[in-house]
Design a protein around this motif. Structure first.
Motif, PDB file in Angstrom:
ATOM      1  N   SER A 162      28.721  68.273  69.069  1.00 17.80           N
ATOM      2  CA  SER A 162      28.134  69.433  69.739  1.00 17.80           C
ATOM      3  C   SER A 162      26.626  69.289  69.957  1.00 17.80           C
ATOM      4  CB  SER A 162      28.417  70.700  68.919  1.00 17.80           C
ATOM      5  OG  SER A 162      27.988  70.537  67.585  1.00 17.80           O
ATOM      6  N   PHE A 195      31.983  72.684  70.542  1.00 16.87           N
ATOM      7  CA  PHE A 195      31.931  74.132  70.311  1.00 16.87           C
ATOM      8  C   PHE A 195      33.326  74.728  70.462  1.00 16.87           C
ATOM      9  CE2 PHE A 195      27.581  73.114  71.540  1.00 16.87           C
ATOM     10  CZ  PHE A 195      26.842  73.809  70.589  1.00 16.87           C
ATOM     11  N   GLU A 196      33.998  74.892  69.334  1.00 19.37           N
ATOM     12  CA  GLU A 196      35.304  75.553  69.306  1.00 19.37           C
ATOM     13  C   GLU A 196      35.055  77.016  68.928  1.00 19.37           C
ATOM     14  OE1 GLU A 196      38.021  74.193  70.231  1.00 19.37           O
ATOM     15  OE2 GLU A 196      37.401  72.087  70.336  1.00 19.37           O
ATOM     16  N   TRP A 197      34.950  77.874  69.947  1.00 19.54           N
ATOM     17  CA  TRP A 197      34.465  79.237  69.708  1.00 19.54           C
ATOM     18  C   TRP A 197      35.421  80.077  68.879  1.00 19.54           C
ATOM     19  CZ3 TRP A 197      29.586  79.549  70.114  1.00 19.54           C
ATOM     20  CH2 TRP A 197      28.892  78.786  71.064  1.00 19.54           C
ATOM     21  N   ASP A 198      36.715  79.750  68.920  1.00 13.90           N
ATOM     22  CA  ASP A 198      37.658  80.497  68.089  1.00 13.90           C
ATOM     23  C   ASP A 198      37.351  80.288  66.601  1.00 13.90           C
ATOM     24  OD1 ASP A 198      38.930  81.470  70.295  1.00 13.90           O
ATOM     25  OD2 ASP A 198      40.594  80.045  70.236  1.00 13.90           O
ATOM     26  N   ILE A 210      34.561  79.146  65.328  1.00 15.72           N
ATOM     27  CA  ILE A 210      33.208  79.639  65.053  1.00 15.72           C
ATOM     28  C   ILE A 210      33.238  81.151  64.852  1.00 15.72           C
ATOM     29  CG2 ILE A 210      30.902  79.967  66.042  1.00 15.72           C
ATOM     30  CD1 ILE A 210      31.296  77.237  67.434  1.00 15.72           C
ATOM     31  N   GLY A 211      34.011  81.843  65.695  1.00 15.00           N
ATOM     32  CA  GLY A 211      34.142  83.289  65.553  1.00 15.00           C
ATOM     33  C   GLY A 211      34.767  83.675  64.226  1.00 15.00           C
TER      34      GLY A 211
END
Length: 254
Positions: A133, A222-225, A227-228
């Motif tokens: 990233s 960036f795996e936003w799931d 990270i969230g």
């Protein structure tokens, strides 16, 4: 951030250069463990399905957490020292909120850990690792690690400092911090863990979800799931731990 919180944060930050033991020797064991464990378990990368051909890449997020989770306990040692020296009592005679006192100490130590964990990532890069990233992802990884350290072991040891008022009592629980990390996929993937009981423990360990987000930043991007989920875990722990700490502070110094 209130002016009182900033002043107390600044006061702690100024103290760090005066004590090189905290800055240097607190991160040196993690750097040595990173190199030693990376060499010992390097053969794991040859197993089918392992997500990278550089084991140091896989291990780096866990090493960041090994820096931030135990390291934040130094904030509680400082808090206990302030109680013993009665500096805290002087603060409480001033128009300073309890939240500012706690936040100032934790934020300053969080900033220190951010820098020290950055040294771990630099060592990983020197050993051939790449951060998928990029620079922004590296900063996010360090931020997640520092925040998680604050809301877990930081909160736990701060409450211990308030109850015992003894720096040695706080230092005695340092080894417990590593349980949060060892009971995860820090060193091998879940598929390679033979014990079903251990896998079940990992599934309820909040550290595992934070570690997964950090590992995604390291290995895939960036795996936003994930990270969230990591920020949801941090936020949930903060909503429980920080008010509890302030309440305990008030019960001791009301």
């Amino acid at each position: 951030m209130s002016s009182a919180t900033w002043l107390l944060t600044r006061r702690t930050l100024i103290q760090f250069p005066r004590n090189p033991m905290v800055l240097g020797f607190s991160v040196a064991p993690v750097l040595m463990m990173f190199v030693v464990f990376g060499a010992l378990f390097e053969s794991v990368k040859h197993l089918p399905g392992f997500p990278t051909d550089n084991y140091f890449e896989y291990l780096a997020p866990a090493a960041v957490l090994m820096t931030t989770i135990p390291g934040i306990a130094n904030a509680a040692v400082g808090l206990a020292t302030d109680i013993q020296s009665r500096y805290l009592h002087k603060l409480l005679t001033m128009p300073v909120s309890l939240g500012s006192v706690i936040a100032g100490r934790l934020l300053a130590d969080g900033a220190r850990l951010f820098v020290q964990a950055g040294a771990v990532l630099l060592l990983a890069i020197a050993l051939g690792s790449q951060i998928a990233s990029g620079f922004a992802g590296a900063l996010l990884m360090l931020l997640i690690g520092a925040l998680f350290g604050i809301v877990t072991f930081g909160v736990l040891t701060a409450n211990l400092a308030l109850k015992t008022k003894d720096p040695q009592a706080v230092q005695a629980v340092f080894p417990m911090a590593f349980l949060l990390i060892f009971l995860t996929t820090a060193y091998q993937t879940e598929e390679q863990v033979p014990s079903g009981v251990l896998r079940a423990v990992m599934s309820v360990n909040p550290t595992e979800y934070v570690l997964q987000a950090m590992r995604d930043l390291m290995l895939t991007g960036f795996e936003w799931d994930s990270i969230g989920v990591a920020f949801a875990v941090i936020g949930g722990l903060a909503l429980v731990g920080l008010p509890l700490t302030i309440r305990n502070f008030r019960s001791v110094y009301r």
